[in-house]
Scaffold this motif. Structure first.
Motif, PDB file in Angstrom:
ATOM      1  N   VAL A  40       0.823  -1.214   0.000  1.00  0.00           N
ATOM      2  CA  VAL A  40       0.000   0.000   0.000  1.00  0.00           C
ATOM      3  C   VAL A  40       0.858   1.266   0.000  1.00  0.00           C
ATOM      4  O   VAL A  40       0.366   2.352  -0.285  1.00  0.00           O
ATOM      5  CB  VAL A  40      -0.971   0.007   1.195  1.00  0.00           C
ATOM      6  N   THR A  41       2.164   1.118   0.254  1.00  0.00           N
ATOM      7  CA  THR A  41       3.065   2.277   0.254  1.00  0.00           C
ATOM      8  C   THR A  41       3.932   2.357  -0.988  1.00  0.00           C
ATOM      9  O   THR A  41       4.546   3.407  -1.222  1.00  0.00           O
ATOM     10  CB  THR A  41       3.995   2.251   1.481  1.00  0.00           C
ATOM     11  N   HIS A  42       4.011   1.278  -1.781  1.00  0.00           N
ATOM     12  CA  HIS A  42       4.895   1.320  -2.944  1.00  0.00           C
ATOM     13  C   HIS A  42       4.494   0.379  -4.082  1.00  0.00           C
ATOM     14  O   HIS A  42       4.986   0.528  -5.205  1.00  0.00           O
ATOM     15  CB  HIS A  42       6.337   1.010  -2.547  1.00  0.00           C
ATOM     16  N   GLY A  43       3.664  -0.611  -3.829  1.00  0.00           N
ATOM     17  CA  GLY A  43       3.204  -1.501  -4.881  1.00  0.00           C
ATOM     18  C   GLY A  43       4.252  -2.414  -5.461  1.00  0.00           C
ATOM     19  O   GLY A  43       4.102  -2.908  -6.591  1.00  0.00           O
ATOM     20  N   GLN A  44       5.312  -2.711  -4.715  1.00  0.00           N
ATOM     21  CA  GLN A  44       6.394  -3.538  -5.253  1.00  0.00           C
ATOM     22  C   GLN A  44       5.984  -4.992  -5.482  1.00  0.00           C
ATOM     23  O   GLN A  44       6.610  -5.698  -6.262  1.00  0.00           O
ATOM     24  CB  GLN A  44       7.607  -3.492  -4.320  1.00  0.00           C
ATOM     25  N   ASN A  45       4.983  -5.452  -4.767  1.00  0.00           N
ATOM     26  CA  ASN A  45       4.449  -6.797  -5.003  1.00  0.00           C
ATOM     27  C   ASN A  45       5.499  -7.883  -4.761  1.00  0.00           C
ATOM     28  O   ASN A  45       5.555  -8.884  -5.476  1.00  0.00           O
ATOM     29  CB  ASN A  45       3.900  -6.902  -6.442  1.00  0.00           C
ATOM     30  N   GLN A  46       6.319  -7.684  -3.747  1.00  0.00           N
ATOM     31  CA  GLN A  46       7.393  -8.624  -3.433  1.00  0.00           C
ATOM     32  C   GLN A  46       7.318  -9.004  -1.954  1.00  0.00           C
ATOM     33  O   GLN A  46       7.380  -8.124  -1.077  1.00  0.00           O
ATOM     34  CB  GLN A  46       8.760  -8.008  -3.722  1.00  0.00           C
ATOM     35  N   THR A  47       7.217 -10.296  -1.674  1.00  0.00           N
ATOM     36  CA  THR A  47       7.139 -10.746  -0.289  1.00  0.00           C
ATOM     37  C   THR A  47       8.348 -10.310   0.538  1.00  0.00           C
ATOM     38  O   THR A  47       8.185  -9.780   1.647  1.00  0.00           O
ATOM     39  CB  THR A  47       6.961 -12.268  -0.228  1.00  0.00           C
ATOM     40  N   PRO A  48       9.597 -10.511   0.065  1.00  0.00           N
ATOM     41  CA  PRO A  48      10.738 -10.104   0.901  1.00  0.00           C
ATOM     42  C   PRO A  48      10.755  -8.609   1.209  1.00  0.00           C
ATOM     43  O   PRO A  48      11.140  -8.199   2.307  1.00  0.00           O
ATOM     44  CB  PRO A  48      11.954 -10.509   0.051  1.00  0.00           C
ATOM     45  N   ILE A  49      10.339  -7.774   0.244  1.00  0.00           N
ATOM     46  CA  ILE A  49      10.294  -6.337   0.504  1.00  0.00           C
ATOM     47  C   ILE A  49       9.234  -6.031   1.561  1.00  0.00           C
ATOM     48  O   ILE A  49       9.442  -5.205   2.459  1.00  0.00           O
ATOM     49  CB  ILE A  49      10.022  -5.558  -0.790  1.00  0.00           C
ATOM     50  N   ALA A  50       8.089  -6.696   1.474  1.00  0.00           N
ATOM     51  CA  ALA A  50       7.032  -6.501   2.466  1.00  0.00           C
ATOM     52  C   ALA A  50       7.508  -6.909   3.859  1.00  0.00           C
ATOM     53  O   ALA A  50       7.217  -6.232   4.852  1.00  0.00           O
ATOM     54  CB  ALA A  50       5.789  -7.293   2.078  1.00  0.00           C
ATOM     55  N   LEU A  51       8.240  -8.015   3.939  1.00  0.00           N
ATOM     56  CA  LEU A  51       8.774  -8.443   5.231  1.00  0.00           C
ATOM     57  C   LEU A  51       9.711  -7.389   5.806  1.00  0.00           C
ATOM     58  O   LEU A  51       9.684  -7.101   7.009  1.00  0.00           O
ATOM     59  CB  LEU A  51       9.518  -9.772   5.072  1.00  0.00           C
ATOM     60  N   GLY A  52      10.556  -6.821   4.942  1.00  0.00           N
ATOM     61  CA  GLY A  52      11.468  -5.781   5.404  1.00  0.00           C
ATOM     62  C   GLY A  52      10.730  -4.549   5.907  1.00  0.00           C
ATOM     63  O   GLY A  52      11.101  -3.964   6.937  1.00  0.00           O
ATOM     64  N   ASP A  53       9.671  -4.158   5.190  1.00  0.00           N
ATOM     65  CA  ASP A  53       8.855  -3.031   5.659  1.00  0.00           C
ATOM     66  C   ASP A  53       8.314  -3.297   7.057  1.00  0.00           C
ATOM     67  O   ASP A  53       8.329  -2.419   7.935  1.00  0.00           O
ATOM     68  CB  ASP A  53       7.683  -2.802   4.707  1.00  0.00           C
ATOM     69  N   GLY A  54       7.798  -4.510   7.262  1.00  0.00           N
ATOM     70  CA  GLY A  54       7.242  -4.856   8.558  1.00  0.00           C
ATOM     71  C   GLY A  54       8.277  -4.808   9.663  1.00  0.00           C
ATOM     72  O   GLY A  54       7.997  -4.356  10.783  1.00  0.00           O
TER      73      GLY A  54
END
Length: 404
Positions: free
Chosen positions: A319-333
């Motif tokens: 919702v902040t960047h639309g990268q659609n990548q699980t590892p990137i989402a994990l890093g955000d969290g």
């Protein structure tokens, strides 16, 4: 009338970014809840790719289920509900009574929910009310992990093959389609660029305009002309299944995989799979209604700590960047979870706050630092600490007890 369950952190959305944020916040000692509507985008992922140490056979649903189990093991509360509104409330209203249907929700039982209103070392600055269809929660901090929704292609029957031949993420799925005929449905710069990128994986790429005029610029048009990509302007009528494929049976899937596409003039073409490129809609409504700034494309604007323009409100993941990548989402969290801890933790008391600490109701002492020592430590709530000990014992951190 029951007391509204109160938390230090409430995460809205149960994809990998939301789950990771909640996991960090809980393990760092903060009373945390995650509210997740049923059937989210990540739960529908058939295979999770590029996640180190996780089998490609794992589905998004399986990863989500494991994440929820981890959260509950560490002491977070999980609510299966759809959030309808997030609003500001005045500080100091933690214990006010209002109607709540929490006991009827797929969540902690009523006794556990009520207990959440009386945890130790409350920060005293409740800021948000999170209202779902069946549950209302209070939160010192709120985290939006609401993702985005793909704009689907206007092709009959094609949507049923999402994850089974129809894809949206080249970095996730091009690997599985290499050396096969593939398609890209779309007519803008992004669609053209994706079609050319797929030449790194296969020499048979069709760019399907589906009866739309291309909107790409002159430079991209020149690139497309120079690359071995076949541009087909014809309308695509429908998708058909690969009835002879045994991929579904090998994976234990009952649903068929995409076999190809049929055009309006009656022609058919078999494809190993392809991508739809029609953009996305960020699920930003809750944040926007709260007053959070949005970027030009609709994504929620955040700083390096993943905090929005509204103090105490954070946002993570797609919702902040639309990268659609699980590892990137994990890093955000992970970033957000650590930032939340720094924001909420009781110790160390900042030097600028020592005067405030001196005003606490405590016996007169010689100096401010003695008054800091009078605060409750450990700051983590008793029940979360008890869970910490149980987890450690389960991990064979040999036979210790809290008294030791």
């Amino acid at each position: 009338m029951t007391q509204t369950p109160a938390y230090e952190v409430v995460v809205v959305g149960g994809g990998p970014a939301g789950l990771t944020t909640a996991l960090y916040a809980t393990r760092l000692g903060h009373r945390t809840a995650l509210v997740n509507r049923e059937g989210g985008r990540y739960e529908r992922v058939t295979s999770v790719h590029n996640l180190l140490g996780v089998s490609e056979d794992a589905s998004g649903g399986a990863v989500t289920e494991l994440g929820i189990e981890q959260l509950e093991e560490y002491g977070a509360d999980y609510y299966r509900d759809a959030v309808r509104e997030v609003t500001n409330v005045e500080p100091g209203q933690r214990g006010d009574a209002e109607a709540s249907d929490t006991a009827d929700v797929d969540a902690p039982d009523a006794a556990d929910a009520d207990a959440a209103t009386d945890f130790e070392n409350e920060s005293g600055d409740v800021q948000f009310r999170v209202t779902g269809e069946r549950v209302t929660l209070r939160a010192d901090r709120v985290v939006f992990a609401t993702g985005f929704t793909d704009t689907p292609p206007d092709v009959r029957n094609l949507r049923q093959f999402v994850g089974r031949g129809l894809h949206y993420c080249l970095h996730c799925d091009a690997y599985a389609l290499g050396d096969r005929p593939v398609f890209v449905l779309g007519h803008d710069d992004h669609a053209a660029e994706m079609a050319m990128m797929l030449l790194n994986f296969t020499d048979d790429v069709d760019l399907l305009l589906n009866d739309e005029e291309p909107t790409w610029g002159d430079d991209v048009a020149a690139q497309v002309e120079a690359h071995p990509v076949e541009v087909l302007p014809d309308r695509v009528d429908h998708a058909f299944a690969d009835e002879e494929s045994d991929r579904g049976s090998e994976r234990g899937d009952a649903d068929p995989w995409l076999g190809g596409l049929a055009f309006a003039d009656g022609r058919t073409r078999e494809y190993g799979g392809g991508f739809a490129v029609y953009g996305k809609e960020y699920n930003d409504e809750l944040a926007a209604e709260l007053g959070c700034d949005l970027r030009e494309d609709g994504a929620i604007a955040v700083d390096d700590d993943r905090e929005t323009s509204v103090s105490g409100a954070y946002a993570v993941g797609d919702v902040t960047h639309g990268q659609n990548q699980t590892p990137i989402a994990l890093g955000d969290g992970a970033y957000a979870g650590i930032a939340l801890h720094k924001d909420l933790r009781q110790f160390p008391v900042p030097a600028d706050d020592l005067d405030r600490v001196a005003d606490l109701d405590a016996p007169a002492m010689a100096d401010d630092l003695d008054r800091v020592a009078d605060l409750d430590a450990p700051a983590m709530a008793d029940d979360l600490r008890a869970r910490m000990w149980r987890v450690r014992e389960a991990d064979d951190h040999a036979g210790m007890t809290p008294d030791e």
